[in-house]
Scaffold this motif. Structure first.
Motif, PDB file in Angstrom:
ATOM      1  N   ALA A   7       0.826  -1.207   0.000  1.00 30.19           N
ATOM      2  CA  ALA A   7       0.000   0.000   0.000  1.00 30.19           C
ATOM      3  C   ALA A   7       0.859   1.255   0.000  1.00 30.19           C
ATOM      4  CB  ALA A   7      -0.909   0.003   1.217  1.00 30.19           C
ATOM      5  N   SER A  28       0.136   5.166   1.230  1.00 28.51           N
ATOM      6  CA  SER A  28      -0.935   5.881   1.917  1.00 28.51           C
ATOM      7  C   SER A  28      -0.432   7.127   2.637  1.00 28.51           C
ATOM      8  CB  SER A  28      -1.612   4.950   2.922  1.00 28.51           C
ATOM      9  OG  SER A  28      -0.654   4.441   3.814  1.00 28.51           O
ATOM     10  N   GLU A  74      -5.493   5.431   1.833  1.00 27.80           N
ATOM     11  CA  GLU A  74      -4.665   4.931   0.731  1.00 27.80           C
ATOM     12  C   GLU A  74      -4.766   5.805  -0.512  1.00 27.80           C
ATOM     13  OE1 GLU A  74      -4.481   0.856  -0.505  1.00 27.80           O
ATOM     14  OE2 GLU A  74      -5.073   0.172   1.489  1.00 27.80           O
ATOM     15  N   LYS A  86      -4.941   5.561  -4.449  1.00 23.96           N
ATOM     16  CA  LYS A  86      -5.156   4.575  -5.509  1.00 23.96           C
ATOM     17  C   LYS A  86      -5.190   5.195  -6.895  1.00 23.96           C
ATOM     18  CE  LYS A  86      -7.017   0.837  -2.941  1.00 23.96           C
ATOM     19  NZ  LYS A  86      -8.114   0.515  -2.053  1.00 23.96           N
ATOM     20  N   ASP A 131      -7.287  10.643  -5.704  1.00 20.87           N
ATOM     21  CA  ASP A 131      -6.988  10.363  -4.286  1.00 20.87           C
ATOM     22  C   ASP A 131      -5.803  11.186  -3.808  1.00 20.87           C
ATOM     23  OD1 ASP A 131      -8.850   8.527  -3.657  1.00 20.87           O
ATOM     24  OD2 ASP A 131      -7.571   6.762  -3.924  1.00 20.87           O
TER      25      ASP A 131
END
Lengths: 498, 326
Positions: free
Chosen positions: A316, A318, A323, A325, A329
């Motif tokens: 991941a 973040s 997170e 993606k 985001d």
């Protein structure tokens, strides 16, 4: 006289691109059996000059002599035939062909009968050419696309050497090579000199030029400035001749203390995607985190992952808010990203400066459903002023700006957006030494404001000079982590890169 | 960050120092010159019959579908995309609208718009999600719809309740026309969506790396284009009271020629302006009308439209920028 003293001479070479005068009457002389360095800032005309010699593009005017004879090749094949070969700064090979086809390009007739090329014969000859440049580890039958960037450069080298050149032109090739690759290249250069052939060596790296070359020619703004012979070599002298003034050495951060707040803002946990194998680290608030390594070690992919441009295979990426993606985001978490390929990926060259700067910020420039020109202009003028972008008008195309000013536009876009985390991939690539200092100052200023910077760079001095912490990557993994301190040297870091 | 300082004010009008003739982009004045030339030439050769009150009313009727269609098409073209299915979309929408009118006449309007929007959504999906080149996707759609309309009409001609002819008033046309033009102008020039469309045409990867939603912004203009073709099918029905396999046949060439002659480059991008819709549509309407006045037969007119299409692309194609990008 028999043979003239010079293998190659160019007199009064002029070349313009539109309104830009790249070369303004440059003279160049290369002696038999010498390695001549050609050095200058970006835009000084060194790549233009070398590509004219290799017949990649024609000069507007000027006269050229090879071995005392007039030299006027039409196209690179012609130049190769005359004994002038060049290894390019950027990629100069064909991905979809085999290594052998790349090496023997334009020489297929030697291996063909009745128009049909014997691949077996061609591969054997190509393998011999590879062996001759100490690159036996590359298979001539392999498709070129499978090779690493470094091996592709070696393929190019094999191709150039197979032509038995009298003059080998090496254009900033070493930036793409590891120590092993560089050593191979240096060995070839020594052999050329030993055989009485000549090399024109173009590089940014002053130390490398001083080590490899017998004489060095300095260009600035498309003009010949000076020729220095080996005993006159001195880094500060060369540097000031390149820039045209005294260069102060401390254009990086002046403090030597690693500092950051104790708050993680960007976290990679076991991230895996493409060239990135398994990477974990956490960047702190107010930290400049440098990432260094060889070109294909995966460090550029780290930047893309931080902005959600590529999908993760596992792990991941973040921030404390969640997170990342996709780019949307990332922007919601106030992350900014400037790609290494600035002209293609960070800017719209055929749009105005205004359009480029506003692109990230339309959602906040709204008056009802509309973005009014007045609001836009006010927003853009503020940022142009702040970044000191040199322009005629904010409606000017970005295409017309210099490298440094283009980068300022890209940064202004994200400053206006109000980013907290800046992911900068090779932010000073293609930017003049003089303008670089401005960017370093800006980075320090952002850091002091509590912003965080992920500085991905192929230039180790820059990484060392600016970062609170340095991560060195190798083959898609983190191979070393270092705090900012006085003892941190390039030599120490290179050890972890290769 | 929005504070305006005196220094900024002093710096803002820098463009004013540039002589006026250097600020004029030839691509900006060619379209207007073209329109003036077309009007002058046909006015002279038709012996003054072009600019008469009666003929201008005819031209106003002719320019209506071109202007409305081009308003929607400008968004697609500004992204550097093309839609080759708009004529066929209008035809199929008209056929379904005529069927709906058989139930209750007013149903024709929503039926036409919905059918058009659905077809547009399929185009948008093929391009934005399945990532098929828009040119290929809409060309395929045009062939498909060509078959669909023959199946619906069973090779014949549909008629609609004659009461619908009375709806075709100048007031209705003019109000719809102005509503579309004003909305189109504001959305195209002054909303984030309009700016994103041009950004996609100018540098799609840079737009993506600045967080612009590529899929959504590529999808929407096709849906709007389809719905607009559906709206035009309604106006075609109330003007002629019939639907045949030829309905909508002229739309593609006229609209495409209009936006290109108006000055939107076929590569789209930052230089796209909404005024191209108005200038280009008028040019095409005067041209079509002028050719009829001079007694050109339909086949010759079609041939000339093809020639104009090629010329419009040659003039509008941004060679200088293409060389830099490719």
């Amino acid at each position: 006289m028999g043979q003239s003293e010079f293998l190659f001479r160019a007199k009064q070479v002029y070349k313009s691109f539109g309104a830009t005068k790249a070369l303004k009457g440059v003279d160049l002389e290369i002696r038999h059996g010498e390695v001549l360095g050609l050095i200058g800032e970006n835009g000084s005309g060194k790549s233009t000059l070398s590509s004219i010699i290799a017949a990649i593009q024609p000069a507007d005017s000027g006269s050229f002599f090879l071995n005392g004879e007039p030299y006027a090749p039409v196209g690179t094949a012609n130049a190769v035939h005359a004994g002038v070969c060049m290894i390019l700064q950027e990629k100069g090979t064909f991905d979809s062909l085999s290594v052998a086809s790349n090496i023997m390009i334009n020489k297929e007739e030697q291996f063909s009968r009745f128009g049909i090329v014997s691949h077996r014969k061609m591969e054997r000859a190509a393998q011999e050419a590879l062996d001759a440049v100490d690159a036996s580890h590359i298979s001539a039958a392999a498709p070129l696309g499978m090779l690493s960037f470094e091996d592709r450069k070696l393929v190019e080298l094999a191709r150039a050497m197979d032509g038995k050149p009298k003059l080998l032109i090496v254009d900033e090739t070493t930036t793409a090579l590891s120590k092993v690759g560089r050593d191979i290249l240096y060995e070839i250069i020594r052999r050329m000199r030993g055989a009485g052939e000549s090399v024109l060596f173009i590089s940014h790296d002053i130390d490398e030029v001083m080590e490899q070359c017998d004489r060095v020619v300095i260009l600035r703004d498309g003009m010949y400035i000076e020729t220095l012979s080996k005993e006159q070599f001195e880094a500060p002298v060369i540097k000031s001749l390149m820039v045209g003034r005294e260069v102060v050495d401390h254009f990086y951060r002046t403090d030597l203390v690693s500092s950051a707040e104790d708050e993680d803002v960007l976290i990679f946990s076991n991230a895996r995607a493409g060239a990135v194998k398994n990477v974990s680290f956490a960047m702190k608030k107010g930290e400049i985190l440098g990432i260094g390594g060889l070109t294909d070690c995966g460090m550029h992919d780290i930047g893309r992952l931080a902005f959600g441009l590529d999908p993760l295979e596992s792990g991941a990426v973040s921030t404390p808010a969640g997170e990342i993606k996709n780019p949307k985001d990332a922007m919601r978490k106030r992350i900014a990203y400037i790609s290494k390929n600035r002209d293609q990926e960070a800017l719209m060259l055929t749009s105005s400066i205004k359009d480029n700067i506003c692109l990230a910020s339309y959602p906040k420039l709204n008056t009802g459903p509309l973005v009014l020109p007045h609001t836009e202009n006010q927003f853009v003028d503020d940022l142009i002023e702040k970044m000191d972008i040199r322009l005629r008008s904010s409606s000017q195309y970005v295409m017309e700006l210099s490298g440094g000013n283009k980068q300022k536009v890209a940064i202004a876009k994200w400053l206006g957006f109000g980013a907290d985390i800046f992911v900068l991939d090779c932010p000073t690539r293609g930017i003049d030494v003089g303008v670089k200092a401005t960017f370093y100052e800006l980075m320090t200023e952002l850091k002091n404001q509590g912003k965080s910077i992920l500085l991905i760079s192929e230039e180790l001095p820059e990484v060392i000079g600016m970062s609170d912490r340095v991560i060195i990557m190798k083959n898609g993994l983190v191979n070393g982590e270092f705090k900012r301190e006085e003892e941190l040297t390039e030599a120490k870091l290179i050890h972890y890169m290769v | 960050m929005n504070g305006k300082t005196a220094a900024n004010l002093a710096k803002a009008p820098q463009g004013g120092n540039v002589p006026i003739w250097k600020k004029i982009n030839p691509r900006m004045i060619f379209p207007a010159l073209g329109l003036i030339m077309v009007v002058l030439i046909f006015q002279i050769f038709s012996g003054g019959r072009l600019l008469t009150a009666n003929n201008l009313r005819v031209i106003l009727n002719d320019v209506f579908p071109i202007l409305v269609g081009a308003s929607a098409y400008a968004f697609i073209l500004s992204q550097g995309n093309l839609d080759f299915s708009i004529g066929a979309t209008m035809g199929v929408s008209a056929a379904v609208a005529a069927l709906a009118a058989g139930i209750t006449p007013i149903l024709a309007l929503p039926a036409g718009i919905i059918v058009g929007a659905v077809i547009g959504a399929i185009n948008g999906f093929s391009h934005a999600v399945l990532k098929i080149n828009a040119f290929i996707a809409t060309l395929a759609m045009q062939f498909i719809l060509g078959g669909v309309i023959l199946i619906i009409l069973r090779g014949g001609v549909f008629s609609v309740p004659l009461v619908m002819l009375s709806w075709n008033t100048m007031t209705l046309r003019l109000s719809v026309l102005f509503a579309v033009l004003i909305a189109g102008y504001l959305v195209f020039q002054f909303t984030p969506y309009g700016k994103y469309c041009r950004a996609l045409g100018s540098g799609i990867e840079a737009a993506r790396q600045t967080g612009v939603n590529i899929t959504l912004n590529k999808f929407i203009p096709f849906v709007v284009m389809g719905a607009t073709a559906g709206l035009l099918s309604f106006f075609s029905i109330i003007r002629t009271a019939t639907v045949s396999s030829h309905t909508g046949g002229d739309l593609l060439m006229s609209v495409l020629n209009a936006v290109l002659l108006g000055g939107i480059p076929i590569t789209g991008g930052a230089t796209s302006r909404f005024r191209a819709v108005i200038i280009g549509s008028l040019t095409i309407a005067f041209l079509n009308n002028g050719m009829i006045l001079l007694g050109f037969v339909p086949n010759t007119r079609q041939l000339l439209q093809g020639v104009i299409f090629l010329m419009a692309i040659a003039i509008s194609f941004d060679r200088k920028n293409t060389k830099v990008i490719k």
